[in-house]
Design a protein around this motif. Structure first.
Motif, short mmCIF file in Angstrom:
data_model
loop_
_atom_site.label_atom_id
_atom_site.label_comp_id
_atom_site.label_asym_id
_atom_site.label_seq_id
_atom_site.Cartn_x
_atom_site.Cartn_y
_atom_site.Cartn_z
N VAL A 251 30.79 56.59 40.71
CA VAL A 251 30.56 57.04 39.34
C VAL A 251 31.40 58.27 39.02
O VAL A 251 32.00 58.38 37.95
N VAL A 252 31.45 59.22 39.98
CA VAL A 252 32.27 60.42 39.76
C VAL A 252 33.74 60.04 39.63
O VAL A 252 34.46 60.57 38.77
N LEU A 253 34.18 59.12 40.47
CA LEU A 253 35.57 58.65 40.38
C LEU A 253 35.86 58.09 38.99
O LEU A 253 36.86 58.45 38.36
N LEU A 254 34.98 57.21 38.52
CA LEU A 254 35.18 56.60 37.21
C LEU A 254 35.11 57.63 36.09
O LEU A 254 35.95 57.66 35.18
N LEU A 255 34.09 58.50 36.17
CA LEU A 255 33.89 59.47 35.09
C LEU A 255 35.04 60.46 35.00
O LEU A 255 35.53 60.76 33.91
N ALA B 273 42.76 59.85 43.13
CA ALA B 273 41.90 58.72 42.77
C ALA B 273 40.57 59.18 42.22
O ALA B 273 39.98 58.53 41.36
N PHE B 274 40.08 60.33 42.70
CA PHE B 274 38.79 60.85 42.23
C PHE B 274 38.96 61.82 41.06
O PHE B 274 38.02 62.54 40.71
N GLY B 275 40.11 61.83 40.44
CA GLY B 275 40.31 62.65 39.25
C GLY B 275 41.03 63.95 39.49
O GLY B 275 41.17 64.76 38.56
N GLY B 276 41.49 64.18 40.72
CA GLY B 276 42.20 65.42 41.03
C GLY B 276 43.66 65.34 40.63
O GLY B 276 44.55 65.41 41.49
N ALA C 258 38.02 71.15 40.57
CA ALA C 258 38.53 70.71 41.87
C ALA C 258 37.39 70.42 42.83
O ALA C 258 37.40 69.42 43.55
N ILE C 259 36.37 71.29 42.85
CA ILE C 259 35.22 71.06 43.72
C ILE C 259 34.48 69.80 43.30
O ILE C 259 34.02 69.01 44.13
N SER C 260 34.37 69.59 41.99
CA SER C 260 33.73 68.37 41.48
C SER C 260 34.45 67.12 41.94
O SER C 260 33.84 66.08 42.17
#
Length: 459
Positions: free
Chosen positions: A257-261, A124-127, A54-56
């Motif tokens: 990059v974090v969003l995509l990864l 959107a950011f993977g959450g 979650a922090i990531s």
């Protein structure tokens, strides 16, 4: 450590200057990185592995807004260093006043939009899935404190541009130490969960912000400004924006990059693989602290001497910085190569009341972390070259090449690679993409930097 004045940047030996500038910067980056690292360890052990994920997810969003302050800081600091080198103190003060006004206005607007679109940005950011319930409370609280984080980042860079790295170091140590103490209090003692972790972060940066105000309002700084300096000047804003856009583009690219990864990894193998990258991400912030410290120490040295037209010293500072940083990068990689599992174990909880899902995630992380970490950091011994190349062009006020070199590593190379290679090779393709992108960016930067040195510094 002897106190540096701005004039020392143009007279002391480059090696001496680099050590005096880089050691406090490295210590500051180390302590700040340790804060993120230990914070993640606390969260992982006291809340659970999904809390780390979650922090990531949240940090790239909040750090992008805070990076607006960093961008304004770097853009203005480049002008300030050159102005001090040319003995134009009043110009330096006007630039600093404009930096403060811009940071407050821009970050406040972004915070409003960030809070309005909370439920859209986190997924959107993977959450997604179970990660969202951990990410949402952390995100909401931290966003309220982002303006203080942005002002702290901006002020930290400016004080370093004056040749006063000790105060910049202290400004980074304060929130790091405070955050760890408050983490223990809010998470462990008061059982505040993710909200407790978030409040610890916000309060720690507010305290650092107050410290910087004290520094700039006393005779410890040459940039003691008055109300007239806060009035925005178009030419100054334009130059700050041009140079600061390089830093902003870098952080925007990191966030992208974090969003995509996070989305690619989630689609490959769910929340557990996102947790693997969360640990990798923490180590990316921590392990490279000596290289980042040298880059920060290098900026005011190059900028001041370029402004004073001492081109031999500029050239010497480039090569000395790259040499030192490459040696330290090699040492860092050796440690990461030998002890990936031991590092990962620090983040994983061994509480007896873990759920079966949390136990499964912990096991998955241990099984996958070694390969991931070794590939992601494979180019660490040479990563100093693209970092110093981009920093050099920022320091001398050349925004376009600084922007292109900054974007090359993650934008031009990594993003296409991470879309293509995993399509054929799955998870391993993600980690290999890091190493290939770093090597390509190093080659491009080295060629361009040598050409610029021959054209500008040897003419």
């Amino acid at each position: 450590m002897a106190r540096l004045s701005a004039d020392d940047l143009g007279t002391l030996p480059i090696s001496t200057l680099l050590i005096r500038q880089s050691i406090p910067a490295s210590i500051g980056v180390l302590v700040m990185s340790l804060n993120v690292l230990v914070d993640s360890i606390f969260v992982g052990n006291w809340i659970g592995p999904l809390a780390i994920a979650a922090i990531s997810v949240v940090l790239p969003v909040t750090f992008f807004v805070a990076a607006l302050g960093m961008a304004i800081g770097v853009g203005g600091a480049s002008i300030i260093s050159r102005a001090l080198g040319a003995e134009e103190l009043e110009k330096a003060k006007k630039v600093f006043g404009n930096q403060i006004t811009l940071t407050v206005v821009v970050t406040s607007i972004m915070v409003v939009f960030g809070l309005l679109f909370t439920n859209s940005l986190i997924p959107a950011f993977g959450g997604k899935g179970a990660i969202f319930e951990y990410a949402q409370p952390f995100y909401t609280v931290v966003f309220y404190g982002v303006p203080f984080l942005a002002l702290t980042m901006m002020g930290n860079i400016v004080i370093r541009s004056e040749g006063k790295p000790k105060y910049a170091m202290i400004a980074m140590i304060i929130p790091s130490v405070t955050n760890l103490v408050l983490d223990y209090l809010f998470i462990y003692v008061l059982d505040g969960g993710m909200e407790g972790a978030a409040w610890a972060t916000v309060i720690s940066y507010f305290i650092s912000f107050v410290y910087l105000i004290i520094i700039f309002r006393t005779n410890r700084s040459e940039l003691r400004i008055n109300a007239s300096h806060f009035k925005l000047n178009f030419d100054i804003m334009k130059e700050i924006g041009a140079l600061g856009s390089v830093t902003l583009a870098r952080q925007a690219m990191v966030s992208l990059v974090v969003l995509l990864l996070n989305n690619i990894l989630f689609n490959l193998d769910g929340e557990a693989l996102v947790a693997v990258y969360a640990i990798i991400g923490r180590m990316l912030m921590f392990a490279l602290f000596p290289v980042y410290g040298i880059a920060q120490g290098f900026l005011p040295i190059a900028g001041f001497n370029y402004g004073a037209k001492k081109y031999d010293r500029v050239k010497e500072s480039i090569y000395t910085s790259i040499t030192y940083a490459c040696i330290l990068g090699a040492v860092v990689y050796l440690g990461l190569f030998l002890f990936p599992v031991e590092i990962a174990n620090l983040f994983l909880s061994s509480k007896p009341d873990l759920t079966s899902n949390e136990i499964a995630i912990n096991k998955y992380v241990i099984e996958h972390i070694a390969t991931a970490m070794r590939w992601v950091f494979a180019a660490t011994p040479i990563i100093a070259i693209p970092l110093m190349g981009g920093a050099y062009f920022q320091a001398i006020g050349k925004a376009v090449p600084a922007m292109l070199l900054t974007l090359s590593r993650q934008g031009f190379f990594f993003i296409p690679l991470v879309y293509l290679i995993p399509y054929f090779y799955g998870e391993i393709g993600v980690w290999v993409s890091f190493a290939i992108a770093d090597v390509l960016a190093t080659l491009v930067t080295w060629w361009y930097l040598r050409r610029e040195i021959k054209r500008t510094l040897l003419s």
